[in-house]
Design an enzyme around this catalytic site. Structure first.
Site, PDB file in Angstrom:
ATOM      1  CG  ASP A  31     -17.654  20.765   8.301  1.00 47.54           C
ATOM      2  OD1 ASP A  31     -17.112  22.062   8.407  1.00 47.54           O
ATOM      3  OD2 ASP A  31     -17.217  20.006   8.003  1.00 47.54           O
ATOM      4  CG  HIS A  55     -10.329  20.018   9.063  1.00 50.27           C
ATOM      5  ND1 HIS A  55     -10.696  19.253   8.208  1.00 50.27           N
ATOM      6  CD2 HIS A  55      -8.894  19.728   8.790  1.00 50.27           C
ATOM      7  CE1 HIS A  55     -10.017  18.920   7.075  1.00 50.27           C
ATOM      8  NE2 HIS A  55      -8.910  19.119   7.556  1.00 50.27           N
TER       9      HIS A  55
END
Length: 398
Positions: A166, A136
């Site tokens: 991200d 992640h």
């Protein structure tokens, strides 16, 4: 002479993009391309991607169209390859090797369309010891040294949501990569694979700081440097009502105005004296604590002291400057950031709300000349089952 414009579309009008559905940085990158005018067709899978919110609120799917294709069905790969044959860009965010196993990897796509730009979005990248491991955002920025720079020195590193990894280190680098590759493809007729890894992008974002570190101008620890909260005139301070003001008075002229307006002119000569920074920080903190955030906002209004109120997500759209610029917009009852950046000849806009899975199959079949998309295709919304076992590489789906 007048300049041709495409109102409400953007500079990428005419560019076709296929997005293999995932969550995180891939959809955000595809949203940015769609915001800029590209015709983005999102290939959703039966059962959805496992996003925790209602798809009607998933802004990262705005300005797109959606079809549902089961890549594990006998003709699933063939349908995607037909789309790829008509596209300029394809974006996928699976773990390395998954797209190949499903029959829609770069080799298969380039056999149908040699000029295709094949964008791959992962956390760890296509190669390396961690390439196949789940992950992640927080893990990617942890490994690159980025997370370790953020926060107070006497507390654990502060988590910057998923913005740095991200979206900044992932989505934005993917978009830059596929657009650069598209420029090359249009000049040469040759497509290529763009390997966008969050660990690469997040590391690249810190290029200036690595230079400062090498030059001895940056300490390799939190809260000890000019831009990480270590400097008392570059940071945040609590106000009397428990809210905060942000200070960024780095240059001498801005610092002088800052201490004058704040009411501590006796500290004007403490700017370069590190031995007095503790004293300066205490004085600044005490002053800010004496009034509310809104009172200090009014005090600094119209100055060049580089001070701003720290607003919440719900407050930000109502700030007069952001309202005047139209930085936020309302569409379908959702307040959301407007497309960025802005273009003088090809303005952008939010043309449609979040694409619902399978809702545009008939339109895409017509516009992309793919009638076979309608043959026995399930165009209903996603079922309730979770994502399949080949989930997006950047979100750690096992």
């Amino acid at each position: 002479m007048t300049t041709a414009t495409t109102p409400g579309h953007g500079p990428l009008t005419g560019v076709r993009v296929v997005e293999l559905a995932g969550i995180g940085p891939g959809p955000f990158a595809a949203m940015l391309l769609a915001d800029l005018g590209a015709d983005v067709v999102r290939v959703d899978r039966p059962g959805g991607t496992g996003l925790a919110i209602n798809t009607e609120y998933d802004i990262t799917n705005r300005n797109k169209r959606s079809v549902i294709i089961d890549l594990k069905s006998p003709d699933g790969a063939a349908r995607v390859l037909e789309l790829a044959a008509r596209a300029d860009i394809l974006i996928e965010g699976n773990r390395p090797g998954v797209a190949e196993r499903l029959g829609v990897g770069p080799e298969a796509c380039h056999a149908r369309n040699p000029a295709l730009v094949y964008g791959r979005m992962t956390g760890w990248g296509q190669e390396g010891p961690l390439a196949h491991r789940a992950g992640h955002d927080i893990g990617y920025i942890a490994l690159t040294g980025t997370l370790g720079m953020i926060g107070s020195p006497d507390e654990p590193p502060a988590v910057p949501a998923n913005l740095v990894g991200d979206y900044a280190g992932g989505s934005l680098y993917l978009v830059v990569g596929v657009l650069a590759a598209l420029h090359h493809a249009r000049a040469t007729g040759t497509g290529q694979v763009v390997d966008a890894a969050i660990v690469d992008g997040a590391s690249h974002l810190a290029a200036m700081i690595h230079g400062m570190l090498a030059a001895g101008g940056w300490q390799d620890r939190r809260g000890a440097n000019l831009l990480d909260g270590g400097c008392p005139y570059y940071g945040t301070y609590e106000t009397a009502d428990g809210k905060y003001m942000a200070v960024g008075a780095l240059e001498p002229q801005f610092y002088e105005e800052f201490v004058t307006v704040l009411g501590i002119p006796e500290h004007a000569d403490a700017r370069k004296d590190w031995t007095r920074w503790g004293e300066l920080r205490a004085a600044v903190a005490a002053r800010f604590k004496s009034r509310t955030r809104d009172e200090w906002t009014a005090v600094f209004e119209g100055t060049d002291a580089c001070v701003a109120p720290v607003l919440s997500l719900r407050e930000a759209p109502r700030h007069p400057h952001l309202e005047a610029r139209g930085t936020f917009t309302d569409h379908g009852g959702i307040t959301q950031p407007a497309p960025a950046p802005r273009f003088s000849a090809t303005p952008t806009s939010v043309r449609g709300g979040p694409a619902q899975p399978g809702a545009h199959t008939a339109d895409v079949a017509r516009d992309w000349d793919l009638p076979e998309l309608l043959e026995g295709l399930d165009t209903d919304g996603p079922a309730t089952k979770g994502p399949d076992s080949d989930g997006p590489a950047t979100k750690g789906l096992a």
